[in-house]
Design a protein around this motif. Sequence first.
Motif, PDB file in Angstrom:
ATOM      1  N   HIS C 120     -13.455   4.061   4.896  1.00  0.00           N
ATOM      2  CA  HIS C 120     -12.471   3.084   5.562  1.00  0.00           C
ATOM      3  C   HIS C 120     -11.681   4.032   6.668  1.00  0.00           C
ATOM      4  O   HIS C 120     -11.486   3.619   7.522  1.00  0.00           O
ATOM      5  CB  HIS C 120     -11.738   2.524   4.492  1.00  0.00           C
ATOM      6  N   GLN C 121     -11.195   5.284   5.879  1.00  0.00           N
ATOM      7  CA  GLN C 121     -10.238   6.095   6.840  1.00  0.00           C
ATOM      8  C   GLN C 121     -10.913   6.468   8.203  1.00  0.00           C
ATOM      9  O   GLN C 121     -10.505   6.464   9.088  1.00  0.00           O
ATOM     10  CB  GLN C 121      -9.851   7.155   6.059  1.00  0.00           C
ATOM     11  N   PHE C 122     -12.365   6.758   7.893  1.00  0.00           N
ATOM     12  CA  PHE C 122     -13.299   7.354   8.793  1.00  0.00           C
ATOM     13  C   PHE C 122     -13.293   6.098  10.032  1.00  0.00           C
ATOM     14  O   PHE C 122     -13.160   6.457  11.245  1.00  0.00           O
ATOM     15  CB  PHE C 122     -14.599   7.586   8.259  1.00  0.00           C
ATOM     16  N   GLU C 123     -13.498   4.949   9.574  1.00  0.00           N
ATOM     17  CA  GLU C 123     -13.786   3.872  10.507  1.00  0.00           C
ATOM     18  C   GLU C 123     -12.293   3.348  11.204  1.00  0.00           C
ATOM     19  O   GLU C 123     -12.335   3.181  12.445  1.00  0.00           O
ATOM     20  CB  GLU C 123     -14.387   2.537   9.942  1.00  0.00           C
ATOM     21  N   GLU C 124     -11.535   3.304  10.590  1.00  0.00           N
ATOM     22  CA  GLU C 124     -10.014   3.128  10.788  1.00  0.00           C
ATOM     23  C   GLU C 124      -9.630   3.705  12.090  1.00  0.00           C
ATOM     24  O   GLU C 124      -8.815   3.420  12.907  1.00  0.00           O
ATOM     25  CB  GLU C 124      -9.069   2.624   9.754  1.00  0.00           C
ATOM     26  N   ARG C 125      -9.834   5.095  12.035  1.00  0.00           N
ATOM     27  CA  ARG C 125      -9.234   5.894  12.937  1.00  0.00           C
ATOM     28  C   ARG C 125     -10.063   5.784  14.341  1.00  0.00           C
ATOM     29  O   ARG C 125      -9.710   6.668  14.996  1.00  0.00           O
ATOM     30  CB  ARG C 125      -9.133   7.219  12.263  1.00  0.00           C
ATOM     31  N   HIS C 126     -11.080   5.401  14.396  1.00  0.00           N
ATOM     32  CA  HIS C 126     -12.027   5.048  15.344  1.00  0.00           C
ATOM     33  C   HIS C 126     -11.052   4.631  16.726  1.00  0.00           C
ATOM     34  O   HIS C 126     -10.247   3.709  16.543  1.00  0.00           O
ATOM     35  CB  HIS C 126     -13.034   4.318  15.052  1.00  0.00           C
ATOM     36  N   LYS C 127     -11.385   5.370  17.853  1.00  0.00           N
ATOM     37  CA  LYS C 127     -10.835   5.084  19.166  1.00  0.00           C
ATOM     38  C   LYS C 127     -10.697   3.766  19.124  1.00  0.00           C
ATOM     39  O   LYS C 127      -9.679   2.974  19.668  1.00  0.00           O
ATOM     40  CB  LYS C 127     -11.624   5.579  20.029  1.00  0.00           C
ATOM     41  N   VAL C 128     -11.813   2.830  18.985  1.00  0.00           N
ATOM     42  CA  VAL C 128     -11.775   1.411  19.336  1.00  0.00           C
ATOM     43  C   VAL C 128     -10.660   0.556  18.429  1.00  0.00           C
ATOM     44  O   VAL C 128     -10.043  -0.304  18.991  1.00  0.00           O
ATOM     45  CB  VAL C 128     -13.213   0.767  18.927  1.00  0.00           C
ATOM     46  N   SER C 140       3.356   5.783  17.089  1.00  0.00           N
ATOM     47  CA  SER C 140       3.166   5.492  18.521  1.00  0.00           C
ATOM     48  C   SER C 140       1.783   5.891  18.895  1.00  0.00           C
ATOM     49  O   SER C 140       1.522   7.011  18.866  1.00  0.00           O
ATOM     50  CB  SER C 140       4.300   6.216  19.311  1.00  0.00           C
ATOM     51  N   VAL C 141       1.133   4.996  19.609  1.00  0.00           N
ATOM     52  CA  VAL C 141      -0.074   5.240  20.198  1.00  0.00           C
ATOM     53  C   VAL C 141       0.043   4.507  21.532  1.00  0.00           C
ATOM     54  O   VAL C 141       0.719   3.528  21.800  1.00  0.00           O
ATOM     55  CB  VAL C 141      -1.298   4.563  19.542  1.00  0.00           C
ATOM     56  N   PRO C 142      -0.772   5.223  22.696  1.00  0.00           N
ATOM     57  CA  PRO C 142      -0.670   4.587  24.110  1.00  0.00           C
ATOM     58  C   PRO C 142      -1.453   3.247  23.829  1.00  0.00           C
ATOM     59  O   PRO C 142      -2.322   3.218  23.074  1.00  0.00           O
ATOM     60  CB  PRO C 142      -1.650   5.502  24.840  1.00  0.00           C
ATOM     61  N   LYS C 143      -0.806   2.269  24.537  1.00  0.00           N
ATOM     62  CA  LYS C 143      -1.281   0.822  24.625  1.00  0.00           C
ATOM     63  C   LYS C 143      -2.877   0.972  25.019  1.00  0.00           C
ATOM     64  O   LYS C 143      -3.026   1.577  26.036  1.00  0.00           O
ATOM     65  CB  LYS C 143      -0.438   0.205  25.496  1.00  0.00           C
ATOM     66  N   SER C 144      -3.464   0.267  24.572  1.00  0.00           N
ATOM     67  CA  SER C 144      -4.991   0.338  24.863  1.00  0.00           C
ATOM     68  C   SER C 144      -5.585  -1.092  24.636  1.00  0.00           C
ATOM     69  O   SER C 144      -5.061  -1.897  23.720  1.00  0.00           O
ATOM     70  CB  SER C 144      -5.648   1.230  23.991  1.00  0.00           C
ATOM     71  N   LYS C 145      -6.638  -1.453  25.165  1.00  0.00           N
ATOM     72  CA  LYS C 145      -7.584  -2.543  25.069  1.00  0.00           C
ATOM     73  C   LYS C 145      -8.992  -2.207  25.049  1.00  0.00           C
ATOM     74  O   LYS C 145      -9.582  -1.532  25.917  1.00  0.00           O
ATOM     75  CB  LYS C 145      -6.996  -3.615  26.281  1.00  0.00           C
ATOM     76  N   VAL C 146      -9.637  -3.019  24.160  1.00  0.00           N
ATOM     77  CA  VAL C 146     -11.015  -3.144  24.191  1.00  0.00           C
ATOM     78  C   VAL C 146     -11.689  -4.077  25.058  1.00  0.00           C
ATOM     79  O   VAL C 146     -11.334  -5.400  25.078  1.00  0.00           O
ATOM     80  CB  VAL C 146     -11.434  -2.983  22.894  1.00  0.00           C
ATOM     81  N   ILE C 147     -12.470  -3.795  25.918  1.00  0.00           N
ATOM     82  CA  ILE C 147     -13.063  -4.703  26.875  1.00  0.00           C
ATOM     83  C   ILE C 147     -14.595  -4.701  26.947  1.00  0.00           C
ATOM     84  O   ILE C 147     -15.133  -3.532  26.837  1.00  0.00           O
ATOM     85  CB  ILE C 147     -12.575  -4.651  28.449  1.00  0.00           C
ATOM     86  N   TYR C 148     -15.018  -5.865  26.955  1.00  0.00           N
ATOM     87  CA  TYR C 148     -16.877  -5.913  26.921  1.00  0.00           C
ATOM     88  C   TYR C 148     -17.194  -6.548  28.222  1.00  0.00           C
ATOM     89  O   TYR C 148     -18.469  -6.525  28.478  1.00  0.00           O
ATOM     90  CB  TYR C 148     -16.923  -6.705  25.885  1.00  0.00           C
ATOM     91  N   ASP C 149     -16.366  -7.084  28.997  1.00  0.00           N
ATOM     92  CA  ASP C 149     -16.943  -7.588  30.133  1.00  0.00           C
ATOM     93  C   ASP C 149     -16.187  -7.247  31.526  1.00  0.00           C
ATOM     94  O   ASP C 149     -14.864  -7.437  31.549  1.00  0.00           O
ATOM     95  CB  ASP C 149     -16.479  -9.324  30.057  1.00  0.00           C
ATOM     96  N   LEU C 150     -17.036  -7.054  32.348  1.00  0.00           N
ATOM     97  CA  LEU C 150     -16.367  -6.536  33.704  1.00  0.00           C
ATOM     98  C   LEU C 150     -15.458  -7.616  34.420  1.00  0.00           C
ATOM     99  O   LEU C 150     -14.529  -7.249  35.085  1.00  0.00           O
ATOM    100  CB  LEU C 150     -17.677  -6.346  34.663  1.00  0.00           C
TER     101      LEU C 150
END
Lengths: 86, 452, 348
Positions: C120-128, C140-150
């Motif tokens: 669980h810890q291993f998956e949770e800390r994943h970049k995504v 605090s983490v930089p704001k990020s967004k996961v995108i799939y589509d150009l």
Amino acid sequence: MKLRKNVAVSEAGLLFNPVTGESFSVNPIGIEILNLIREEKDPEQIGRIILNKYTTDQATFEKDYYDFIGILEHHNLLESHEETKA
Amino acid sequence: MSKIRYERPVIKKLETGMPNKFGTRTEYAPMTHIDGVSVKSLIKEYGSPLFVISEKTVRSTIRKARKAFETRYPKVQFAWSYKTNYLNAICSIFHQEGSWAEVVSGFEYDKAISLGVDGKKIIFNGPEKSEEDLCKAIQNDSLIHIDHLDELYTISELADKSKSRPRVAIRVNMDTGVYPMWDRFGFNYENGQAWDAINKIMHSGRMELVGLHCHIGTFMLSPFAYGIAASKLAELALSVEQKFKHEIKYIDLGGGFASRNTLKGSYLPGSDTNPTFDDFAEAISSALLNSNFKQDNLPLLILETGRALIDEAGYLLGSVISNKRSSTGRRNTILDIGVNILFTSFWYDHKITPAQSFTQYSEDTCVYGPLCMNIDVIRESASLPLLNRGDQVVIQNVGAYNMTQWMQFISLRPHVVLIDMDEKPHVIRLRETLDNITGMEKVPEHLANFNK
Amino acid sequence: MKKRKLNIAVTGLNAIDSPGPGVSVIRALREASSFDVNITGLSYESLEPGIYMHDLVDRTYSIPYPAAGIDTLLARLEYIHEKEKLDVIIPNFDAELYPFIKLEPKLKAMGIHMFLPTLHQFEERHKVNLNDFGRKYNISVPKSKVIYDLNTVHSLPSEFSFPMIVKGKFYDASIAYSIEQVKSYFNKISAKWGLPIIIQEFIHGTEFNVTGLGDGKGNTIAAVPMRKQYITDKGKAWGGISISDEKMLDMTRKFLKNTKWRGGFELELMKNKDGELYLLEINPRLPAWIYLAVGVGQNIPEALVNLALGEKVTPFATYDVGKMFIRYAWDMIVDREEFEQISIYGEL
């Protein structure tokens, strides 16, 4: 056709080419064929020996044998004709 | 003196990144038997290639799946997804194990009825249902899952005409955080289409809204997405109850569970990473149990999983036709198994296991099928033991979709054999013959003779 | 009193220009005060330098790549265990953690201990998942967004300002200054590492790293922050210095307390000009510069082994500030036979 003189083949199936610095692994039947080539047996003699010992037929072995020789040539492990003549 | 088993001579350059021979030794163990029946004898008896299905594995898999859900949620019903494998024998095993039928065409619907499935236990899904199909389904009191508004209006009219009250559900699509989002089927949750469709059904009074259905994707690797889907459907069901004082009887989460196959491009093998039934069951049942349904009035949970229930039970047996070398020096092996019968090789890296013993030596090989078509590639690259012409191989995890999406192309489709619980083989679909194919053709008279 | 002797297996022997941590971990273990060690190296490729460092590694076995599957790895470890009677394994690669985490109960039953994050810890800390991670644990983490589509790229300027970082799922990151660049990196990176692509807010500032050890109950056993002083063209530290920064240590302790992280880790942090800290990435294993931690008084690999064996470990309280590590390359002379031995037999 001759194996390059300084190519070393070990019992375990390791082949080292000191000219290029490359190492190879060879399976047991491959070593057997290399040794027969070194003993200067011709392809027919080699074929007879292998057919006597293993469950295969002439056509299959011939195809595999020339394929194997092709790969030896590709890796520069056989003496070229010019060298043989010289 | 008996001769030694022949193996072709190979020489391989030692490269730093090359897997060592222990790796190939343990990665492959020959598969000589399936459920106690030897691969050799199967091929001898039924020919090569040959599909083999293990009844033992089919039954143990559906039982494992039922156990995973039934131990976590009180009311569970599986419905066998016909399109995954609709051979009568296979459907019958699932029906014996208590599964309903889930069909997506008039053809599949008729198949289920002709097999003797009770109409009330057929779920009719999919975007195309003709008026004729719908009439049948209404007559048999089957569960009709509505895909679009046109269908909703058609059913409404048919109900009015036949003076009956069809049992329906709507298919809902939604954002569960997975990509691609399957929004082409059903009514969208987020933009209110689904709620709108529900209102139309409830106000029409001509249909009985018994369930809510969704099917979020295929070969899903995230159980959490099912948790999200279950919560959203639960919310919809509770809204219906609140507004119309009408109870939704079931929530159908569709299928899409991944099997143990490895998708092309995955780094780790699917058998290691893909979620188990327990993972899916945990995510779904906790989402339902944590929603606001009353403890004594939980809806029935329906699952239409196909692939994960049948993939592992299917094997495809074949033989080596030839070994060649490409112009670039690469080893090519041709099998008598083509993509016309192994469709799934377009998206999986199928594991190819020799059916006889071999040494630890291997070669990086491209595995081709027998078709005279460039696309006929079974594996672009596989480290295979040194197979001789005529040697036999077993491809595992092929039970899903191959025996429905296969096509008669260039050659005829092979026998399908079922090995029963007593390890006895039965042909459950005959190999095609020339007559099967040409028997459906008609030649106009003026073309009948060209040997003048 | 004579120290007990432990048999410890270590991966990541690739002490190359983008190094694995194995060799540094082994040096730390050899300097442990609470035990002596017999080191078994576990290698994937025949040219990993650690294989040939006979003063550090007693014996090396090749192991199969994670892609060969868990069963294959287990079979190989069973064979190695039979010969070496392993007490502890320390895996050091991100890519192998998944199979090792899965194998933890089986290895434990064989008497082999590890100290790894939970799945669980291993998956949770994943970049995504970094955005959710930051929200959940109040970091605090930089704001990020996961995108799939150009097609979704065009809406990015309403959420992010340029430049923005375009990251791959596993590796690769590029800084984009225009939509055209975002598109081009999207295509390049997704062609190599697949989807999704992660768009991340670019934070101007200085990069820092913290390595440490969590006991799995929320306690901080060790934590050492470091500033990179020299960075190779692969972005790896070739020199660094231990620093004292209460904010960084606070963030580390908060990370450990909130996630109950189990095992070693490395945090990649960015500090902006206002002194605000952002967590960029969590590496779920020890870093290659782990020997600096030993040099400043926190032998993290030793503590990790003791935790793995279920012993009580007193948290490190201090470390030396202002100590540097400077990495160097070293040419070993190796006989061909050794290379052939590991290549053919998978043992040396």
